[in-house]
Design a protein around this motif. Sequence first.
Motif, PDB file in Angstrom:
ATOM      1  N   GLU B 301     -79.316   3.867 -32.234  1.00 35.90           N
ATOM      2  CA  GLU B 301     -78.431   4.154 -33.377  1.00 35.90           C
ATOM      3  C   GLU B 301     -77.484   5.287 -33.024  1.00 35.90           C
ATOM      4  OE1 GLU B 301     -80.558   4.849 -36.945  1.00 35.90           O
ATOM      5  OE2 GLU B 301     -81.641   2.943 -36.848  1.00 35.90           O
ATOM      6  N   PHE B 302     -76.238   5.073 -33.303  1.00 39.10           N
ATOM      7  CA  PHE B 302     -75.284   6.160 -33.088  1.00 39.10           C
ATOM      8  C   PHE B 302     -74.193   6.087 -34.161  1.00 39.10           C
ATOM      9  CE2 PHE B 302     -74.102   2.575 -30.474  1.00 39.10           C
ATOM     10  CZ  PHE B 302     -72.733   2.429 -30.679  1.00 39.10           C
ATOM     11  N   THR B 303     -73.492   7.160 -34.353  1.00 36.70           N
ATOM     12  CA  THR B 303     -72.458   7.254 -35.385  1.00 36.70           C
ATOM     13  C   THR B 303     -71.095   7.448 -34.728  1.00 36.70           C
ATOM     14  OG1 THR B 303     -74.089   8.352 -36.734  1.00 36.70           O
ATOM     15  CG2 THR B 303     -71.802   8.498 -37.494  1.00 36.70           C
ATOM     16  N   VAL B 304     -70.102   6.680 -35.203  1.00 37.94           N
ATOM     17  CA  VAL B 304     -68.747   6.813 -34.673  1.00 37.94           C
ATOM     18  C   VAL B 304     -67.942   7.670 -35.635  1.00 37.94           C
ATOM     19  CG1 VAL B 304     -66.649   5.583 -33.997  1.00 37.94           C
ATOM     20  CG2 VAL B 304     -68.904   4.547 -33.598  1.00 37.94           C
ATOM     21  N   ARG B 305     -67.371   8.689 -35.140  1.00 36.13           N
ATOM     22  CA  ARG B 305     -66.550   9.557 -36.017  1.00 36.13           C
ATOM     23  C   ARG B 305     -65.082   9.322 -35.763  1.00 36.13           C
ATOM     24  NH1 ARG B 305     -69.558  15.348 -36.666  1.00 36.13           N
ATOM     25  NH2 ARG B 305     -71.643  14.492 -36.955  1.00 36.13           N
TER      26      ARG B 305
END
Lengths: 146, 305
Positions: B301-305
């Motif tokens: 899981e990762f978040t794109v900013r």
Amino acid sequence: MTGAVSAQPLLVRVTADDIRRLQEHDPMVALPPAPELPVEKPAALPVANSIILHDGKNWTIVPNGALICLPKEHETKANAKPVGNLMPWEEFLAANSSWLEPGEISFEQAAGCEKLPVERIRQLRKSGKVIVATHRGGPISIDLGK
Amino acid sequence: MKTCLLAMAALTSALAASGWDLCRVEFPRARVVWQPTAGSSSSGTGLASVTRLWSIDATGEKLLSQSSRDPGRVSASLRIRTLDPCEGKTRTRIDQPFIVEVEVAGLLFGDEFPAPFRTLVLERDTGNPAENPHRAAITGNGRTVLRFPASAITSSDPTKARGGEIFRVLSPDPGATAPCLASHALEVLPVASASISGLPADGNVSASSSLHAKLTDVYPGSTIQVILFPAAATSSSGGVELASRKAAPVSCESFDIAVPHLLEHIVTDNPHTLAVVSDSIYGREILYSRQISRAPATPVEFTVR
């Protein structure tokens, strides 16, 4: 280590039931029933019924009654507890020719039907070696009972 | 006499082959015991004799075979043939067929002769003290060939039965030189088995899986292969050998084989089959097989900013 596998047919491992089924078939049942047998004496085990010769590292056996001459200085080399490796007679003889020698006799002489070659044995005794009676190279017992 | 010379030559060559086998010839009426050397032949005495081939080692003294010769009386020879070409001793696997050949000469025909002169006894002894040896009569001269589909040695798991069978030809004649006219020992070995340790219960293999094939009772001289098949079942071709080991030629062995680089060969998400195969004189046999797959990748899981 990886590699391609040969294309021979693969068999399934035999199961316990397969073997039980195979064991049900006994070709001896087709033969007539056996008659009564006399009681057989089991064959005498060779080591216990032999003369043991040993050199401290290796040992061999010859039939009881095969020793023609055992000089006093070599008495410890006969009939002691075997130590080390058991060797066939030919190999043991080759390894210990300094104190061991074969005395070749005929079967008839071993069986007591002919006289032993006294003069030859007298010569062998002079060598001071342990002399084992042999027939065609193989140790043989001498029947002194006749 | 010729038969005797041939038998002697066979026995003495066995003596030379192993170096531990001892040939002894007893001449009971002459009260002589002879220990022929390799390559020597019988003395040509024409006397009754009993020839025994013994195996002597640290475990003790074992009678491998016996034959007797008594001119003017019944004679017999006995031979066991197996699929194993092992020299020196006769060896088979518990589930494999073997042939017993008995050759008899000198039996008399006719009810006017006493039974001991008309019959010999073939005995099969599995060495089990709880069972009497199985016996049957041989009532004719010439060759009797018996085809046994498997050894009769028993065990709670018959695939793991091992031991020895001895076949004997016995004379019911109380005056025979030796009641045992001929004998032959058969060594019986179990069937190999295998398992794989280190496999996850769901069969999903990951980079951290450390696998070992555990082999038990591998037949002498056979080759064990750990094979990966790119399918849900084994097949005669198409697999990749991951590891292998050849067993020693003398006796059954048990050992472990590490299974390296397994994951490298699972290139699709389709099910594969991991198998342990024994390649012996009895053919290529699957000792173990299990369907496996590549473990699903753990989602990141990762978040794109």
